[in-house]
Design a protein around this motif. Sequence first.
Motif, PDB file in Angstrom:
ATOM      1  N   ARG A   1      17.249   0.118   8.069  1.00  0.00           N
ATOM      2  CA  ARG A   1      16.657   0.276   6.745  1.00  0.00           C
ATOM      3  C   ARG A   1      15.516  -0.720   6.535  1.00  0.00           C
ATOM      4  NH1 ARG A   1      22.241   0.483   5.885  1.00  0.00           N
ATOM      5  NH2 ARG A   1      22.309  -1.708   5.221  1.00  0.00           N
ATOM      6  N   VAL A   2      14.431  -0.214   5.952  1.00  0.00           N
ATOM      7  CA  VAL A   2      13.282  -1.046   5.587  1.00  0.00           C
ATOM      8  C   VAL A   2      13.153  -1.021   4.070  1.00  0.00           C
ATOM      9  CG1 VAL A   2      10.785  -1.390   5.801  1.00  0.00           C
ATOM     10  CG2 VAL A   2      12.094  -0.516   7.754  1.00  0.00           C
ATOM     11  N   GLY A   3      13.086  -2.193   3.452  1.00  0.00           N
ATOM     12  CA  GLY A   3      12.988  -2.252   1.990  1.00  0.00           C
ATOM     13  C   GLY A   3      11.813  -3.098   1.547  1.00  0.00           C
ATOM     14  N   MET A   4      11.143  -2.659   0.479  1.00  0.00           N
ATOM     15  CA  MET A   4       9.994  -3.388  -0.065  1.00  0.00           C
ATOM     16  C   MET A   4      10.362  -3.978  -1.421  1.00  0.00           C
ATOM     17  SD  MET A   4       6.118  -2.074  -0.823  1.00  0.00           S
ATOM     18  CE  MET A   4       6.572  -0.899  -2.109  1.00  0.00           C
ATOM     19  N   ARG A   5      10.057  -5.256  -1.618  1.00  0.00           N
ATOM     20  CA  ARG A   5      10.337  -5.916  -2.896  1.00  0.00           C
ATOM     21  C   ARG A   5       9.102  -6.704  -3.317  1.00  0.00           C
ATOM     22  NH1 ARG A   5      15.074  -8.302  -5.364  1.00  0.00           N
ATOM     23  NH2 ARG A   5      14.350  -9.131  -7.357  1.00  0.00           N
TER      24      ARG A   5
ATOM     25  N   LEU B   1      -0.949  -4.682   0.967  1.00  0.00           N
ATOM     26  CA  LEU B   1      -0.647  -4.811   2.381  1.00  0.00           C
ATOM     27  C   LEU B   1       0.845  -4.681   2.627  1.00  0.00           C
ATOM     28  CD1 LEU B   1      -1.805  -5.325   5.167  1.00  0.00           C
ATOM     29  CD2 LEU B   1      -1.645  -7.777   4.739  1.00  0.00           C
ATOM     30  N   VAL B   2       1.659  -5.191   1.700  1.00  0.00           N
ATOM     31  CA  VAL B   2       3.109  -5.051   1.789  1.00  0.00           C
ATOM     32  C   VAL B   2       3.491  -3.576   1.812  1.00  0.00           C
ATOM     33  CG1 VAL B   2       5.239  -5.357   0.476  1.00  0.00           C
ATOM     34  CG2 VAL B   2       3.696  -7.284   0.798  1.00  0.00           C
ATOM     35  N   ARG B   3       2.910  -2.799   0.898  1.00  0.00           N
ATOM     36  CA  ARG B   3       3.209  -1.363   0.863  1.00  0.00           C
ATOM     37  C   ARG B   3       2.749  -0.689   2.146  1.00  0.00           C
ATOM     38  NH1 ARG B   3      -0.070   3.058  -0.791  1.00  0.00           N
ATOM     39  NH2 ARG B   3       1.154   4.894  -1.313  1.00  0.00           N
ATOM     40  N   ASP B   4       1.599  -1.099   2.629  1.00  0.00           N
ATOM     41  CA  ASP B   4       1.026  -0.541   3.848  1.00  0.00           C
ATOM     42  C   ASP B   4       1.958  -0.764   5.033  1.00  0.00           C
ATOM     43  OD1 ASP B   4      -1.167   0.548   5.423  1.00  0.00           O
ATOM     44  OD2 ASP B   4      -1.430  -1.473   6.159  1.00  0.00           O
ATOM     45  N   VAL B   5       2.499  -1.980   5.162  1.00  0.00           N
ATOM     46  CA  VAL B   5       3.382  -2.297   6.279  1.00  0.00           C
ATOM     47  C   VAL B   5       4.688  -1.532   6.167  1.00  0.00           C
ATOM     48  CG1 VAL B   5       4.780  -4.139   7.297  1.00  0.00           C
ATOM     49  CG2 VAL B   5       2.377  -4.532   6.810  1.00  0.00           C
ATOM     50  N   GLU B   6       5.200  -1.382   4.939  1.00  0.00           N
ATOM     51  CA  GLU B   6       6.435  -0.623   4.775  1.00  0.00           C
ATOM     52  C   GLU B   6       6.247   0.798   5.295  1.00  0.00           C
ATOM     53  OE1 GLU B   6       9.584   0.793   1.345  1.00  0.00           O
ATOM     54  OE2 GLU B   6       7.450   1.121   1.186  1.00  0.00           O
TER      55      GLU B   6
END
Length: 518
Positions: free
Chosen positions: A124-128, A98-103
């Motif tokens: 900037r949007v970052g996923m961790r 879901l995190v990847r989906d929102v990114e």
Amino acid sequence: MARLEYIEKANTDKQIFDSLNNVSKKWFKGKFDKFSEAQRYSMLNIRDRKNILVSSPTGSGKTLSAFGSILNYLVELDEKDELEDKIYAVYVSPLKALVRDVEVNLKNPLEEMEEIAGRKFGIRVGMRTGDTTPSERAKMAKKVPHILVTTPETLAIILTSPKFVENFSALEFLVVDEIHALTNKRGVYLSLTLERLNDFSLIEPVRIGLSATISPLEEIAKFLVGKGRDCLIADVKLKKEIEIDLDFPGKNILDAESFESQKEFYRLLDEVIDDNKTTLIFTNTRAATERIIHNLDLNFPGKYVDLIGAHHSSMSKDKRFEIEDKLRKGELKVVVSSTSLELGIDIGSIDVVILLKSPKSVSRALQRIGRAGHKLHDRPRGKFIVLDRDDLIECGVMMKEMIEKKIDKAEISKNALDVLAQQIYGMAISRIWDVEEMLKVIRKSYCYSDLSREDFFSVVSYLAGDYALEHRHVYAKIWYNEETGEVGKKGRMSRDNDLNFVRNFFKMVKNSFLKGWV
């Protein structure tokens, strides 16, 4: 005295459009005919920096209700050339998929807004997450994202990084998605992480909770905001009638587990799959997921080659991403999942959901069935397939509760000392604390608002090695000076030890959850 208040009246489309800048307004009008109910209840309140819990069924536009005002605010800052190198918003989800989906769903709107504006934004949007590579983490540290998308475990680890936490010094928005999936010890852990995050920020970030149908909402709102904070509650009841059925293989439930009925079981699955374009099958274990796929292939040789996929958290991230992408594109006929697809991931159109065995709660059954008809006006369709009398009775009762719209109540753990030990250790790693200040921060969490001093200091003593348990390979992890009242980490390798402690702790929580202890 903190106030919990239900929102009685939603804003109008005109009121929301009038609050948006020209770029955001054009984007919304170009994408949607009107705002969803979830967005009408929440967007202006988020703009006005009010804590809010938004509860509405799956597929009702909750995520965009949270990010609509945040993106509008960041675009305005960018236009004024006032965008700083800091984290403005943190989005926390219990599921990496879901995190990847929102990114992805954040970057796409930004790109479309840039086309409308005719220029590039600096947003900037970052996923961790645990899947983020060391090189990606290094890049993020050098060029901090304005919106950080992460999971509860990763956020806790980030807070032990002294340099990176400086970027939280003026955090303005804190979004907790799928909060209904965090009423276990994992959520208790997150509640303390949020208080630690709040302690790093010089201002009080607004808290935004997004939840599918859950009860009681007052309890979840307290869990979201912690002690002493006001919270608005948006209880959005969409009239989505669920189409639900129940079946079992064979003519008699007493024979459902026989060898002959097992063949009938897979024939029944095949029949449902044939009647629909895309079918999502939920099992309760990863082993069952793999077994269903193997036996479908065994019973119908060649039929499901390249048309079926498994999805669970033990798979590599590349394989999970591949299955999710194929599902979005409509390239798969059927996907079998344990629990990793039950939350609101954007996986395209699902015609029907099959539940194999009882999901053990009405809210979980609703969440899974809600994966079919995930769009705003689609009708969810689901089917229980049971293999014994116990499941037949349990699922039958669940169907009755779902039809009558009765939701089982969530129970949030209080004063869990195992979780507290982990968080005290993490806090000691971040800096030297005054022990009274540490207790004050911990008690701001709703889950520890009535924590006794005796229990708190017993955990501190345990972590400081006062119980002489070295013979059991339990060593001191922190130091505590009774004269100065200070607490700090012990040893230079504490942060590396903390990473292992976090991993082992959540492995324990996951195992106990599977055994029904959490």
